[in-house]
Design an enzyme around this catalytic site. Structure first.
Site, short mmCIF file in Angstrom:
data_model
loop_
_atom_site.label_atom_id
_atom_site.label_comp_id
_atom_site.label_asym_id
_atom_site.label_seq_id
_atom_site.Cartn_x
_atom_site.Cartn_y
_atom_site.Cartn_z
N CYS A 92 109.78 11.63 -38.99
CA CYS A 92 110.90 11.86 -39.90
C CYS A 92 110.53 11.60 -41.36
O CYS A 92 111.32 11.93 -42.26
CB CYS A 92 112.07 10.92 -39.61
SG CYS A 92 112.55 10.76 -37.90
N HIS B 137 118.63 9.18 -39.24
CA HIS B 137 118.44 10.40 -38.47
C HIS B 137 118.73 10.09 -37.01
O HIS B 137 118.23 9.10 -36.47
CB HIS B 137 117.00 10.90 -38.61
CG HIS B 137 116.66 12.02 -37.68
ND1 HIS B 137 117.49 13.12 -37.52
CD2 HIS B 137 115.61 12.24 -36.83
CE1 HIS B 137 116.95 13.95 -36.62
NE2 HIS B 137 115.82 13.43 -36.19
N HIS C 51 120.45 11.77 -32.96
CA HIS C 51 120.73 12.91 -32.07
C HIS C 51 121.99 12.67 -31.26
O HIS C 51 121.96 12.79 -30.03
CB HIS C 51 119.57 13.10 -31.10
CG HIS C 51 118.20 13.10 -31.69
ND1 HIS C 51 117.15 12.41 -31.14
CD2 HIS C 51 117.70 13.71 -32.78
CE1 HIS C 51 116.06 12.60 -31.87
NE2 HIS C 51 116.36 13.37 -32.87
N GLU D 174 141.42 12.86 -41.27
CA GLU D 174 141.35 11.70 -42.16
C GLU D 174 139.91 11.27 -42.46
O GLU D 174 139.59 10.86 -43.57
CB GLU D 174 142.12 10.52 -41.53
CG GLU D 174 142.11 9.25 -42.34
CD GLU D 174 142.89 9.34 -43.65
OE1 GLU D 174 143.62 10.34 -43.87
OE2 GLU D 174 142.78 8.40 -44.47
N HIS E 133 119.36 19.83 -32.24
CA HIS E 133 118.47 18.72 -32.52
C HIS E 133 119.27 17.49 -32.94
O HIS E 133 119.27 16.49 -32.23
CB HIS E 133 117.49 19.17 -33.60
CG HIS E 133 116.54 18.11 -34.08
ND1 HIS E 133 115.35 18.40 -34.69
CD2 HIS E 133 116.61 16.76 -34.08
CE1 HIS E 133 114.72 17.28 -35.01
NE2 HIS E 133 115.46 16.27 -34.66
#
Lengths: 203, 203, 203, 203
Positions: A78, A96, A98, A119, A169
């Site tokens: 990443c 990050h 999933h 909201e 992903h």
């Protein structure tokens, strides 16, 4: 600050593992502290991270410190996207993950996830209840580093976005610090769940 | 009592964050202790609250004590609604949250959520299994403080209600103390989940 | 044994609260130790029980010990059904709860929940994978004590059943000790979730 | 190593119990350490295991050490399948569980679960995002030991598979060590949830 950053990453990793964002060693968190970026190695179980597992990178991506706890550890894949969000979106913390709901959201949309009048939209910087929230969706690639170019282009096209989805992903989401990144991550997951939930009711 | 109230709010905040009511800094809890009302600041992650984060207000909404732990902290935007429930419904504890199931319930209903013949209805004060439970639904507004007037009008119209739903937003629920508020909050969430679950089965 | 029984009930109550069986003060657990039956008071939050909160009853339902921690505490309304399962089904531990999946299961069935060919059926005493598991369903009543007569009749009619469902209410499940009761409770919840899940897939 | 293996099994058992893989005493974990295989006894609640509960077997399945903590304890019925995965697939750790999503996946498929183009496929050894992941499905049998022959045949037919599903029962998944086994287990569960989730959306 050094110790606090390392502990905060471990805490956030356990938190988001528990929420389903980081199952199977996937996902990750980085924190910027001045010229230093703390992040986890590749392939580690995110609910079992300890402070000594982390790498420290420069803003340009050079390894400043490697984890003493593991030989052969590699920087998370990443990293190029984390550094792009830090550079282009001025992120102080990037998450990050999933979550399954984010993947279902990318299946319900084409170029972007769009939502109005919930909201939790107010939890995304710069948005009110009646504003449309738009999160761009990139197509996935074989390798995470191949996402860097489209990710950087996406941030240029949408300079105020706080998140980018990747089809089938997951999601990259950030904030000026870990509080804002965590807030925006949780709000987006809630929105995915609400949209999926409404759709399942046939409404 | 001072310390107990502060710790109880933190404990309830962690509890309801875990149940999905307070994701993304949203939601909140207040406790009344005589003339003092304890509540959290705006924009704080509810699973990370500590006792020193809290504000103390008077029943009229004046700030009696600000948190020493944060400069620039603001009283939660829920405060006017919390104080209205304390004044008009004699609440000793009010919980505001955004469980996804509550939002789905507001999408399945128009002016009110109505349900009959589920055991958890008995967990709402004054109700038996065969009684209809009715929870009024308000339309959401751009800002939480704009909800105060319709919320106060709703409490006048339904003086015995223990909760008010806000469409595509969430729920306010209370009780004479934190035990009753928590009980009624959990029972209502269960009812939303049951009604949504039955609907998803096509029954 | 005294201390162990009290702590075991608190532990099981927290466990089943977390699984969604005991939200909103509902549900309960009892343990038999010789002539003494330990159980929780009515209306207490089951995730906050402490050992001193418990009542001790005789097998005939007389209060042998009241909790020192609360004045005005009342024996749980489940008590007559717990004592019936102890007497008629030789239970050493009875768990009563309201998992949403159990209520959905009662909506999908008429007089009994029936299921075949799921591995978790083997977790119910006396059953193999290819056997039909049958759990009788009673209609709910206004008050828990009104369930005693139909519950006792049901146990006479189905002397080997390990559980009884109550429509739109929940489930009573037991075992010779807390290990068997917990095992059977978890297996039944799994079966309700599997049956509901298969149905939601349109299979 | 001895102590670490015993504690790791207990930790993994609590983890997978919490994820819903080991409810009702079902499922289990084994760890190989050289010529010794550590695994849990039959019929124990997997969230309550302690290090002294474990058996130690030889690679041929002989009992080298029995748990001092329980008289009459029996080796888990999973043992023959665990030993087959160790022998034939060179597993260092095998996890067996019954997540509901795995059972739904076996209902949606015939001879194998097949999936393409989800990021979590990359968490399964030897697979990229665009590869098809295939997990073979065996039909269930009355007794776990009857699964041994078809399981061994399946491993011969699919020597690179990292997991085997059992219809209406659950999954066996492994890795060279507990990190890889846990990673692959969590990735597979995510894939089952994603496929079921997409299907429920009618996509």
């Amino acid at each position: 600050m050094e110790t606090a950053s390392r502990e905060r990453i471990c805490e956030l990793s356990r938190h988001f593992h528990q929420l389903g964002w980081m199952r199977g060693t996937g996902g990750g968190v980085c924190l910027r502290d001045g010229d230093r970026v703390y992040l986890a190695p590749s392939g580690r179980l995110k609910d079992e991270l300890i402070p000594d597992d982390l790498f420290v990178l420069s803003l340009a991506g050079e390894v400043l410190e490697s984890p003493p706890s593991a030989t052969g550890a590699k920087v998370s894949a990443c990293a190029p996207l984390f550094l792009a969000a830090i550079e282009q979106a001025h992120a102080g913390c990037v998450i990050h993950g999933h979550p399954v709901s984010s993947v279902l959201a990318t299946e319900l949309s084409t170029d972007a996830f769009r939502v109005r009048e919930f909201e939790m939209i107010k939890g995304i910087r710069g948005h009110g209840f009646f504003d449309e929230l738009m999160v761009p969706i990139l197509d996935n690639t074989s390798h995470e580093h191949e996402l860097e170019a489209p990710f950087r282009a996406c941030l240029r096209q949408h300079p105020n976005t706080q998140a980018v989805l990747v089809r089938r992903h997951g999601i990259y989401v950030w904030g000026e610090d870990s509080t804002e990144a965590k807030r925006q991550a949780e709000c987006l997951e809630w929105l995915f769940e609400a949209v999926v939930g409404v759709r399942r009711l046939g409404l």
